[in-house]
Design a protein around this motif. Sequence first.
Motif, PDB file in Angstrom:
ATOM      1  N   PRO A 116       0.805  -1.229   0.000  1.00  0.00           N
ATOM      2  CA  PRO A 116       0.000   0.000   0.000  1.00  0.00           C
ATOM      3  C   PRO A 116       0.838   1.280   0.000  1.00  0.00           C
ATOM      4  O   PRO A 116       0.392   2.316  -0.455  1.00  0.00           O
ATOM      5  CB  PRO A 116      -0.846  -0.114   1.275  1.00  0.00           C
ATOM      6  CG  PRO A 116      -0.225  -1.196   2.091  1.00  0.00           C
ATOM      7  CD  PRO A 116       0.583  -2.053   1.176  1.00  0.00           C
ATOM      8  N   ARG A 117       2.065   1.198   0.486  1.00  0.00           N
ATOM      9  CA  ARG A 117       2.937   2.385   0.529  1.00  0.00           C
ATOM     10  C   ARG A 117       4.114   2.274  -0.423  1.00  0.00           C
ATOM     11  O   ARG A 117       5.160   2.863  -0.197  1.00  0.00           O
ATOM     12  CB  ARG A 117       3.435   2.591   1.952  1.00  0.00           C
ATOM     13  CG  ARG A 117       2.330   2.894   2.914  1.00  0.00           C
ATOM     14  CD  ARG A 117       2.862   3.165   4.273  1.00  0.00           C
ATOM     15  NE  ARG A 117       1.763   3.358   5.200  1.00  0.00           N
ATOM     16  CZ  ARG A 117       1.856   3.256   6.481  1.00  0.00           C
ATOM     17  NH1 ARG A 117       3.015   2.951   7.036  1.00  0.00           N
ATOM     18  NH2 ARG A 117       0.813   3.445   7.243  1.00  0.00           N
ATOM     19  N   GLY A 118       3.993   1.456  -1.449  1.00  0.00           N
ATOM     20  CA  GLY A 118       5.084   1.254  -2.394  1.00  0.00           C
ATOM     21  C   GLY A 118       5.703  -0.112  -2.199  1.00  0.00           C
ATOM     22  O   GLY A 118       5.086  -1.019  -1.629  1.00  0.00           O
ATOM     23  N   LEU A 119       6.924  -0.279  -2.639  1.00  0.00           N
ATOM     24  CA  LEU A 119       7.603  -1.571  -2.512  1.00  0.00           C
ATOM     25  C   LEU A 119       8.002  -1.834  -1.069  1.00  0.00           C
ATOM     26  O   LEU A 119       8.450  -0.927  -0.367  1.00  0.00           O
ATOM     27  CB  LEU A 119       8.839  -1.609  -3.407  1.00  0.00           C
ATOM     28  CG  LEU A 119       8.578  -1.540  -4.911  1.00  0.00           C
ATOM     29  CD1 LEU A 119       9.898  -1.491  -5.671  1.00  0.00           C
ATOM     30  CD2 LEU A 119       7.748  -2.719  -5.376  1.00  0.00           C
ATOM     31  N   ALA A 120       7.851  -3.085  -0.654  1.00  0.00           N
ATOM     32  CA  ALA A 120       8.215  -3.486   0.710  1.00  0.00           C
ATOM     33  C   ALA A 120       9.000  -4.786   0.656  1.00  0.00           C
ATOM     34  O   ALA A 120       8.715  -5.667  -0.170  1.00  0.00           O
ATOM     35  CB  ALA A 120       6.953  -3.671   1.560  1.00  0.00           C
ATOM     36  N   ALA A 121      10.007  -4.911   1.518  1.00  0.00           N
ATOM     37  CA  ALA A 121      10.788  -6.149   1.594  1.00  0.00           C
ATOM     38  C   ALA A 121       9.854  -7.306   1.954  1.00  0.00           C
ATOM     39  O   ALA A 121       8.890  -7.144   2.700  1.00  0.00           O
ATOM     40  CB  ALA A 121      11.892  -6.015   2.634  1.00  0.00           C
TER      41      ALA A 121
END
Length: 162
Positions: free
Chosen positions: A119-124
Amino acid sequence: MYEHLLERRVSFVETDRAEIVHFSNFFRYLEEAEAGLFRSLNLGPLALVWGAAQGGVGWVRSRAELDFFNPARLDDLLTVHVWIAAKTSRGLTLGGRISREGLVLARGGIKTICVKPGPRGLAACRIPPALDQALEVAPWAPGWPPDGSDKGRIPGTPPAAA
């Protein structure tokens, strides 16, 4: 799968006026071979396993380094060798070597982190199970050489004969 070899010719656009390849293109060559490694896994479209599109995963760089030994020139036929030097639940370290007719031009590696859209962009994220199972660490990478006899070799690179 733990390695991929790519052969490619140096094109005019990759060189300067002296027809020598700009150093930044060596990173592009490694990335082109990395894409070939992921494509060879046959796990669906490349965007699902390497591009973070269509609900798939991608790989962001946390470190990239190359040592340069010899130049590449216009129309040279290069061999680009990438391999998995290390793997964690969330990332890969890729080794790389670029050569011309057996002469090493550059070698080093890229450390990557697996990511997916959130939801906030790319995430690990953790490497998906099917992808994790398909990606193996090269047999020569961990603990090579055990006796330290190959001093000067970048950790995780194959022995000279490989």
